[in-house]
Write an enzyme that holds these catalytic residues in place. Structure first.
Site, PDB file in Angstrom:
ATOM      1  N   ARG A  41       0.498  -1.443   0.150  1.00 51.17           N
ATOM      2  CA  ARG A  41       0.003   0.255   0.099  1.00 51.17           C
ATOM      3  C   ARG A  41       0.254   1.146   0.024  1.00 51.17           C
ATOM      4  NH1 ARG A  41      -4.877   0.904   2.264  1.00 51.17           N
ATOM      5  NH2 ARG A  41      -5.678   3.055   3.198  1.00 51.17           N
TER       6      ARG A  41
ATOM      7  N   ASP B  26       2.535   6.639 -14.728  1.00 52.49           N
ATOM      8  CA  ASP B  26       1.661   5.489 -14.064  1.00 52.49           C
ATOM      9  C   ASP B  26       0.592   3.943 -14.820  1.00 52.49           C
ATOM     10  OD1 ASP B  26       3.237   6.208 -11.533  1.00 52.49           O
ATOM     11  OD2 ASP B  26       1.194   6.562 -11.292  1.00 52.49           O
TER      12      ASP B  26
HETATM   13  N1  LIG Z   1      -3.360  -0.958  -2.135  1.00 53.62           N
HETATM   14  C1  LIG Z   1      -3.629  -0.179  -1.786  1.00 53.62           C
HETATM   15  N2  LIG Z   1      -5.231  -0.318  -1.538  1.00 53.62           N
HETATM   16  C2  LIG Z   1      -5.906   1.037  -1.224  1.00 53.62           C
HETATM   17  N3  LIG Z   1      -6.378   1.680  -1.445  1.00 53.62           N
HETATM   18  C3  LIG Z   1      -5.298   1.882  -1.751  1.00 53.62           C
HETATM   19  C4  LIG Z   1      -4.214   0.964  -2.611  1.00 53.62           C
HETATM   20  N4  LIG Z   1      -3.030   1.488  -2.197  1.00 53.62           N
HETATM   21  C5  LIG Z   1      -3.213   3.199  -2.900  1.00 53.62           C
HETATM   22  N5  LIG Z   1      -4.542   3.132  -2.405  1.00 53.62           N
HETATM   23  C6  LIG Z   1      -5.562   4.157  -2.494  1.00 53.62           C
HETATM   24  O1  LIG Z   1      -5.677   5.365  -3.343  1.00 53.62           O
HETATM   25  C7  LIG Z   1      -5.251   6.861  -2.582  1.00 53.62           C
HETATM   26  C8  LIG Z   1      -3.146   7.240  -3.225  1.00 53.62           C
HETATM   27  O2  LIG Z   1      -2.381   6.779  -3.312  1.00 53.62           O
HETATM   28  P1  LIG Z   1      -0.714   6.326  -4.549  1.00 53.62           P
HETATM   29  O3  LIG Z   1      -0.836   7.056  -2.637  1.00 53.62           O
HETATM   30  O4  LIG Z   1      -1.273   7.553  -4.907  1.00 53.62           O
HETATM   31  O5  LIG Z   1       0.072   5.387  -3.243  1.00 53.62           O
HETATM   32  P2  LIG Z   1       0.728   4.595  -4.792  1.00 53.62           P
HETATM   33  O6  LIG Z   1       1.404   5.302  -4.442  1.00 53.62           O
HETATM   34  O7  LIG Z   1       0.432   2.682  -4.210  1.00 53.62           O
HETATM   35  O8  LIG Z   1      -0.006   4.591  -6.106  1.00 53.62           O
HETATM   36  C9  LIG Z   1      -4.712   6.046  -1.221  1.00 53.62           C
HETATM   37  O9  LIG Z   1      -5.119   7.080  -0.368  1.00 53.62           O
HETATM   38  C10 LIG Z   1      -5.970   4.880  -1.020  1.00 53.62           C
HETATM   39  O10 LIG Z   1      -7.435   5.440  -0.985  1.00 53.62           O
HETATM   40  O1  LIG Z   2       7.459  10.981  -7.407  1.00 53.09           O
HETATM   41  C1  LIG Z   2       7.065   9.886  -8.667  1.00 53.09           C
HETATM   42  O2  LIG Z   2       8.607   9.003  -8.759  1.00 53.09           O
HETATM   43  C2  LIG Z   2       5.443   9.402  -9.047  1.00 53.09           C
HETATM   44  O3  LIG Z   2       4.478   9.848  -8.344  1.00 53.09           O
HETATM   45  C3  LIG Z   2       3.329   9.066  -8.126  1.00 53.09           C
HETATM   46  O4  LIG Z   2       2.948   7.596  -8.105  1.00 53.09           O
HETATM   47  P1  LIG Z   2       3.098   6.716  -6.740  1.00 53.09           P
HETATM   48  O5  LIG Z   2       3.742   5.526  -6.868  1.00 53.09           O
HETATM   49  O6  LIG Z   2       1.506   7.228  -6.889  1.00 53.09           O
HETATM   50  O7  LIG Z   2       3.919   6.741  -5.866  1.00 53.09           O
HETATM   51  C4  LIG Z   2       2.914   9.395  -9.664  1.00 53.09           C
HETATM   52  O8  LIG Z   2       1.217   9.555  -9.901  1.00 53.09           O
HETATM   53  C5  LIG Z   2       3.236   9.978 -10.542  1.00 53.09           C
HETATM   54  O9  LIG Z   2       3.257  10.079 -12.166  1.00 53.09           O
HETATM   55  C6  LIG Z   2       4.901  10.261 -10.548  1.00 53.09           C
HETATM   56  O10 LIG Z   2       5.989   9.935 -11.421  1.00 53.09           O
HETATM   57 MG   LIG Z   3      -0.439   6.758  -6.964  1.00 51.14          MG
END
Ligand SMILES: Nc1ncnc2c1ncn2[C@@H]1O[C@H](COP(=O)(O)OP(=O)(O)O)[C@@H](O)[C@H]1O
Ligand SMILES: O=C(O)[C@H]1O[C@H](OP(=O)(O)O)[C@H](O)[C@@H](O)[C@@H]1O
Ligand SMILES: [Mg+2]
Length: 352
Positions: free
Chosen positions: A115, A167
């Site tokens: 997560r 992403d």
């Molecule tokens: N593994 C997960 N399970 C459920 N919800 C998630 C998970 N990872 C992310 N989220 C949801 O996505 C939102 C944004 O996550 P983010 O900071 O972009 O994480 P990531 O780096 O995994 O994309 C969180 O606040 C939550 O609502």
């Molecule tokens: O900061 C980054 O490298 C990336 O951060 C976000 O990805 P996440 O997996 O949620 O940390 C963002 O969505 C990307 O566009 C950035 O490159």
């Molecule tokens: Mg994210």
């Protein structure tokens, strides 16, 4: 009619150039099968978005349990992401005069992507849900592949999450993709130019991560504001980051892995523009540990996981594994996913 539709979307690694995708830059990103999110769509009488029994926990053993959970995992799970993509999908279809039948469905999801570790767990859930809806309404041929990452990003923007396209592109396309988010085509076409690369160009890579949730929106917001205000330092550093992907593309084509290692390290060094507080102590430690054994390393996303490359080969990999185990970090070999696009997807694409 009663067919259940299920789609998986995989975690992604930003190999070079991130986070310049948020700023008209370039990236090379990889879709990996180590982790995935899956979404299930079942036809139903009412439209239902099902909370996940763990990720959307609303029942606790005690007040202490509730507070502890919020402090480690935050307030949100995936339900808001599913609702947001439903809204964006509906509006997109309406604006583009795409007719949707009136039948309802139930959406549920699962994920094993650690997560909020910068492995793109958020957009994996959204991407898998979008794929389910494209099939449920049988409109895959009406929504171009280049447009799909925008829909996924819009769903997260709807929730106030500051993020970029890399992403979502990796998750829609699969494999390794060089992405050009240059201002001219972003403004003219509304999307970047996405060029899939041969996955056999990649050397063995390693993924290091810790259970250490960090909010990508929070990490990005200050730099985003400074960039929008025209801050010279942020603007020029971001250009430098973007150029690493452009250079990296040539370096990969030549299989010049010593140079790849130096580009990866440089990419991380430039991330210091976010400041150590935003980057997080544990994340910095992961990079340090890799560097101590001479491995190249950088964040996969905004923090929580690191991609490492051992230019000196298997002995260095062993040292890296030992160092990670000692520090309590999880390390595993990166498994690159092949392209996900089928004939129908490619048939309606204009830039691949
Ligand atoms: N593994 C997960 N399970 C459920 N919800 C998630 C998970 N990872 C992310 N989220 C949801 O996505 C939102 C944004 O996550 P983010 O900071 O972009 O994480 P990531 O780096 O995994 O994309 C969180 O606040 C939550 O609502
Ligand atoms: O900061 C980054 O490298 C990336 O951060 C976000 O990805 P996440 O997996 O949620 O940390 C963002 O969505 C990307 O566009 C950035 O490159
Ligand atoms: Mg994210």
């Amino acid at each position: 009619m009663t067919d259940v539709i299920q789609h998986k979307a995989y975690a992604r690694i930003g190999l070079l150039g991130n986070p310049s995708d948020v700023y008209y830059g370039n990236t090379i990103s990889i879709s990996i099968t180590n982790f995935w999110a899956s979404v299930k769509l079942e036809p139903s009488e009412h439209l239902i978005v099902k909370p996940h029994h763990f990720h959307d926990l609303v029942e606790f053993d005690s007040l202490n349990h509730l507070v502890n959970r919020l402090e480690t995992e935050g307030f949100y799970g995936g339900v808001r992401l599913l609702m947001a993509i439903c809204k964006i999908f509906y509006k997109y279809c309406k604006n583009n005069l795409i007719d949707l039948h009136e039948r309802n469905f139930t959406l549920s999801y699962d994920t094993n992507i650690p997560r909020q570790t910068g492995l793109s767990g958020s957009s994996a859930i959204v991407c898998a849900a979008l794929n389910c809806m494209l099939d449920f309404y049988k409109i895959r041929h009406l929504v171009r592949v280049e447009e799909r990452p925008n829909l996924i990003l819009d769903a997260e923007k709807e929730l106030g999450i500051v993020a970029g396209l890399q992403d979502r592109v990796a998750q829609v396309y699969g494999g390794v993709v060089f992405m050009d988010f240059g201002k001219t085509h972003m403004e003219k076409l509304g999307h970047g130019i996405y060029s899939p690369m041969d996955i056999s160009l990649l050397p063995p890579l390693y993924l290091i991560y810790a259970e250490n949730p960090s909010d990508s929106g929070k990490v990005h917001s200050t730099v985003r504001k400074r960039w929008l205000d025209g801050d010279d330092f942020i603007r020029s550093t971001m250009k430098e980051v973007a150029n690493l992907a452009v250079e990296g593309r040539q370096v990969l084509l030549q299989k010049d892995y010593a140079k790849l290692a130096s580009l990866m390290n440089h990419n991380f060094d430039l991330r210091s523009m976010f400041g150590d507080d935003a980057l997080g102590e544990m994340n910095l430690k992961m990079v340090e540990i890799a560097r101590e054994v001479g491995a190249a390393s950088k964040f996969t996303g905004s923090g929580g996981a690191v991609v490492a490359f051992c230019p000196a080969g298997p002995l260095q990999v062993e040292l890296l594994q030992e160092a990670c185990e000692k520090a309590g970090f999880i390390i595993q070999p990166v498994q690159v996913a092949s392209s996900f696009l089928n004939d129908m997807d490619l048939g309606n694409s204009s830039s691949t």
